[in-house]
Design a protein around this motif. Structure first.
Motif, PDB file in Angstrom:
ATOM      1  N   ALA A  82       0.825  -1.214   0.000  1.00  0.00           N
ATOM      2  CA  ALA A  82       0.000   0.000   0.000  1.00  0.00           C
ATOM      3  C   ALA A  82       0.853   1.256   0.000  1.00  0.00           C
ATOM      4  CB  ALA A  82      -0.923   0.008   1.210  1.00  0.00           C
ATOM      5  N   GLU A  83       0.219   2.349  -0.373  1.00  0.00           N
ATOM      6  CA  GLU A  83       0.833   3.674  -0.361  1.00  0.00           C
ATOM      7  C   GLU A  83      -0.007   4.593   0.534  1.00  0.00           C
ATOM      8  OE1 GLU A  83       3.528   4.752  -2.143  1.00  0.00           O
ATOM      9  OE2 GLU A  83       3.922   2.832  -3.117  1.00  0.00           O
ATOM     10  N   PRO A  84       0.574   5.666   1.080  1.00  0.00           N
ATOM     11  CA  PRO A  84      -0.219   6.576   1.914  1.00  0.00           C
ATOM     12  C   PRO A  84      -1.369   7.248   1.183  1.00  0.00           C
ATOM     13  CG  PRO A  84       2.118   6.885   2.307  1.00  0.00           C
ATOM     14  CD  PRO A  84       2.003   5.983   1.120  1.00  0.00           C
ATOM     15  N   GLY A  85      -1.255   7.475  -0.126  1.00  0.00           N
ATOM     16  CA  GLY A  85      -2.343   8.120  -0.849  1.00  0.00           C
ATOM     17  C   GLY A  85      -1.836   9.201  -1.773  1.00  0.00           C
ATOM     18  N   ILE A  86      -2.784   9.912  -2.390  1.00  0.00           N
ATOM     19  CA  ILE A  86      -2.476  11.060  -3.240  1.00  0.00           C
ATOM     20  C   ILE A  86      -2.817  12.321  -2.459  1.00  0.00           C
ATOM     21  CG2 ILE A  86      -2.917  12.219  -5.424  1.00  0.00           C
ATOM     22  CD1 ILE A  86      -3.804   9.634  -6.592  1.00  0.00           C
TER      23      ILE A  86
END
Length: 319
Positions: free
Chosen positions: A268-272
């Motif tokens: 996963a990534e933290p987001g945009i």
């Protein structure tokens, strides 16, 4: 104050920001000769030297650095005052400067901005596309869209949407070279690597039994480019496996032009995030664009494919 001292000050600030008088002149619509003459006039009026100039460099003097600080505050205050008047009259106008990564900007954001422009025809847009982290102050951005939360506490960061990255390749490539089943299988494959100003993004991260593992891709196995849109085109052409954000790959995945590789190992990534200067956060022209982006991302997030069920959140690495 002389009749167009304000124009001279704007030129000085742009020259300091862009690192060149000719570039500042072009941005403001002056010829190189006119820009040089205006700066000389400003220095004469102030009776100080603002820049040390050579044929190739433009460097602020100590007096220039001091003057720049006050000029930026003054120009921002004027802009805020104008925006406050416009907001009080129920209208916004001017130019909004926005920065984004190359692939996302061309193939997603640009279409959204067309709709924004139709809704707000009185606003002009300046869109800068780069796969390097935008320096908001130096590049004079109102909003920068970036994948991953920034560490700079001086900026306002608004979460726009979730994000995760996928390894993907074309059906033709996978038919020719086979579909890897584990990260170890990648040793037998070809790759397309994005190269940024900080170096190649050739460290691939995987969730293996709840633990993060990293595989560094040897560049002699890869095609390289500094353009994310070109990397996607090479993947579509069957040149190899590449890593893309789900936002950049989603349309090709839906159409079957690309397929996800190793989805069960995704990280996963933290987001945009939308990054903004604190002193521009509530400027009406910036706020109306931010509100528009928040709504567009909300709608688009509902149409994303589901994230892998076993995804584990780790700190963002990369853009």
């Amino acid at each position: 104050m002389a009749t167009d001292r304000l124009g001279d000050i704007r030129l000085f600030v742009e020259a300091a920001t862009l690192g060149g008088l000719s570039a500042a002149g072009r941005k403001l619509g002056f010829s190189a000769a006119a820009a040089s003459a205006r700066l000389a006039k400003l220095e004469a009026a102030l009776q100080v030297k603002l820049f040390d100039r050579t044929t190739r460099t433009l460097r602020l003097t100590d007096e220039g650095r001091l003057y720049l600080q006050h000029c930026r505050i003054a120009l921002e205050s004027l802009a805020d005052a104008e925006q406050a008047l416009q907001a009080g009259q129920g209208r916004v106008q001017g130019k909004v400067r926005i920065g984004a990564s190359a692939d996302f900007g061309r193939h997603q954001l640009n279409h959204w901005l067309e709709a924004f422009s139709q809704a707000h025809p009185q606003l002009q847009l300046a869109l800068t596309l780069t796969d390097s982290l935008s320096r908001l102050l130096e590049d004079d951005m109102d909003i920068a869209i970036r994948f991953g939360q920034p560490q700079d506490s001086s900026l306002v960061a608004r979460l726009l949407a979730p994000n995760w990255r996928v390894l993907c390749a074309s059906p033709a490539y996978l038919e020719q070279y086979g579909t890897p089943q584990t990260p170890e299988d990648l040793a037998q494959h070809r790759f397309i690597i994005l190269v940024t100003a900080s170096g190649p993004l050739n460290d691939y991260h995987f969730n293996v039994a709840g633990q993060r593992q990293t595989l560094r891709i040897a560049l002699d196995q890869a095609w390289e480019t500094n353009d994310g849109a070109l990397a996607r085109q090479w993947a579509l052409s069957g040149r190899g496996i590449t890593r893309k954000t789900i936002w950049d790959a989603v349309e090709d995945l839906r159409a079957g032009r690309l397929r996800v590789v190793l989805p069960d190992y995704a990280v996963a990534e933290p987001g945009i995030y939308a990054l903004l200067h604190r002193n521009r956060y509530q400027v009406p022209r910036v706020r109306v664009l931010l509100d528009f982006l928040l709504e567009r991302f909300r709608q688009a997030s509902q149409e994303l494919p589901p994230a892998p069920e076993n995804i584990v959140r780790f700190p963002s690495l990369g853009l």
